[in-house]
Write a protein that holds these residues in place. Structure first.
Motif, short mmCIF file in Angstrom:
data_model
loop_
_atom_site.label_atom_id
_atom_site.label_comp_id
_atom_site.label_asym_id
_atom_site.label_seq_id
_atom_site.Cartn_x
_atom_site.Cartn_y
_atom_site.Cartn_z
N ALA A 133 0.83 -1.20 0.00
CA ALA A 133 0.00 0.00 0.00
C ALA A 133 0.86 1.25 0.00
O ALA A 133 1.92 1.29 0.63
N SER A 134 0.41 2.25 -0.70
CA SER A 134 1.05 3.54 -0.64
C SER A 134 0.47 4.33 0.52
O SER A 134 -0.57 3.96 1.07
N GLY A 135 1.14 5.38 0.91
CA GLY A 135 0.58 6.22 1.96
C GLY A 135 1.17 5.95 3.32
O GLY A 135 1.62 4.84 3.61
N SER A 136 1.17 6.97 4.13
CA SER A 136 1.83 6.89 5.43
C SER A 136 0.90 6.49 6.56
O SER A 136 1.35 6.37 7.69
N ILE A 137 -0.37 6.29 6.25
CA ILE A 137 -1.30 5.96 7.33
C ILE A 137 -1.71 4.50 7.28
O ILE A 137 -2.73 4.11 7.84
N PHE A 138 -0.91 3.69 6.62
CA PHE A 138 -1.19 2.27 6.48
C PHE A 138 -1.44 1.63 7.83
O PHE A 138 -2.36 0.83 7.99
N ARG A 139 -0.62 1.97 8.81
CA ARG A 139 -0.71 1.29 10.10
C ARG A 139 -2.04 1.54 10.80
O ARG A 139 -2.40 0.81 11.72
N SER A 140 -2.76 2.56 10.41
CA SER A 140 -4.05 2.84 11.05
C SER A 140 -5.21 2.16 10.33
O SER A 140 -6.35 2.25 10.79
N TYR A 141 -4.93 1.48 9.24
CA TYR A 141 -5.99 0.90 8.43
C TYR A 141 -6.31 -0.54 8.81
O TYR A 141 -5.43 -1.30 9.23
N GLN A 142 -7.58 -0.88 8.64
CA GLN A 142 -7.98 -2.28 8.67
C GLN A 142 -7.59 -2.85 7.30
O GLN A 142 -7.87 -2.24 6.27
N MET A 143 -6.98 -4.02 7.29
CA MET A 143 -6.56 -4.66 6.05
C MET A 143 -7.29 -5.99 5.91
O MET A 143 -7.43 -6.72 6.89
N SER A 144 -7.71 -6.29 4.71
CA SER A 144 -8.45 -7.53 4.52
C SER A 144 -8.20 -8.09 3.12
O SER A 144 -7.78 -7.36 2.22
N TRP A 145 -8.45 -9.36 3.01
CA TRP A 145 -8.41 -10.07 1.73
C TRP A 145 -9.81 -10.59 1.44
O TRP A 145 -10.50 -11.10 2.34
N HIS A 146 -10.19 -10.47 0.20
CA HIS A 146 -11.46 -10.97 -0.28
C HIS A 146 -11.19 -11.77 -1.55
O HIS A 146 -10.11 -11.64 -2.14
N SER A 205 -6.01 -2.74 12.59
CA SER A 205 -4.84 -1.89 12.84
C SER A 205 -4.12 -2.32 14.11
O SER A 205 -2.90 -2.13 14.23
N GLY A 206 -4.84 -2.93 15.01
CA GLY A 206 -4.23 -3.39 16.25
C GLY A 206 -3.66 -4.79 16.17
O GLY A 206 -3.07 -5.27 17.14
N GLY A 207 -3.82 -5.44 15.03
CA GLY A 207 -3.24 -6.75 14.83
C GLY A 207 -4.17 -7.93 15.09
O GLY A 207 -3.77 -9.08 14.94
N ILE A 261 -3.35 -17.69 6.73
CA ILE A 261 -2.87 -16.79 7.78
C ILE A 261 -2.67 -15.40 7.19
O ILE A 261 -1.96 -15.24 6.18
N ILE A 262 -3.31 -14.42 7.80
CA ILE A 262 -3.12 -13.04 7.39
C ILE A 262 -2.15 -12.36 8.35
O ILE A 262 -2.19 -12.60 9.56
N SER A 263 -1.29 -11.54 7.79
CA SER A 263 -0.32 -10.82 8.62
C SER A 263 -0.03 -9.48 7.96
O SER A 263 -0.37 -9.27 6.79
N PRO A 322 -10.27 2.63 6.83
CA PRO A 322 -10.64 2.76 8.24
C PRO A 322 -11.90 1.99 8.64
O PRO A 322 -12.16 1.84 9.83
N PHE A 323 -12.64 1.51 7.66
CA PHE A 323 -13.93 0.91 7.96
C PHE A 323 -13.84 -0.60 8.05
O PHE A 323 -13.37 -1.28 7.13
#
Length: 118
Positions: free
Chosen positions: A23-36, A52-54, A67-69, A98-99
């Motif tokens: 991902a680009s951008g500096s706010i990656f760590r605050s995002y929810q990440m998912s695979w579909h 964002s909290g792991g 396994i997602i990481s 963020p959602f």
């Protein structure tokens, strides 16, 4: 935010693949990440989420196999897929934002094709 997914390909049943999504951008760590994923003729479905909290959550059909990481230093989320079956054949998409749950309000990557042969 731009998302670049990679790692898809052709694998035999029982094999493994690891998908990556940078991902680009500096706010990656605050995002929810998912695979579909979306199989031919089917609706897109959630595979796995890492907050964002792991914290992680998996769809029942991949629990114990996938396994997602995430690596916040590299702005990258991974999906390790083991014990693949032909039913896992699909285009896999990463999602960032963020959602949690309202995935279409987040950003989507372009998708990477996973084909599992029997």
């Amino acid at each position: 935010v731009q998302l670049q997914a990679s790692g898809g390909g052709l694998v035999q049943a029982g094999g493994s693949l690891r998908l990556s999504c940078a991902a680009s951008g500096s706010i990656f760590r605050s995002y929810q990440m998912s695979w579909h994923r979306q199989a031919p003729g089917k609706q897109r479905e959630l595979v796995a989420v890492i907050t964002s909290g792991g914290s992680t959550n998996y769809a029942d059909y991949v629990k114990g196999r996938f396994i997602i990481s995430r690596d916040n230093a590299k702005n990258t989320v991974y999906l390790q897929m083991n014990s693949l079956t032909p039913e896992d054949t699909a285009v896999y998409y990463c999602n960032a934002g963020p959602f949690y749950g309202s995935w279409d309000r987040n950003y989507w990557g372009q998708g990477t094709l996973v084909t599992v042969s029997s």
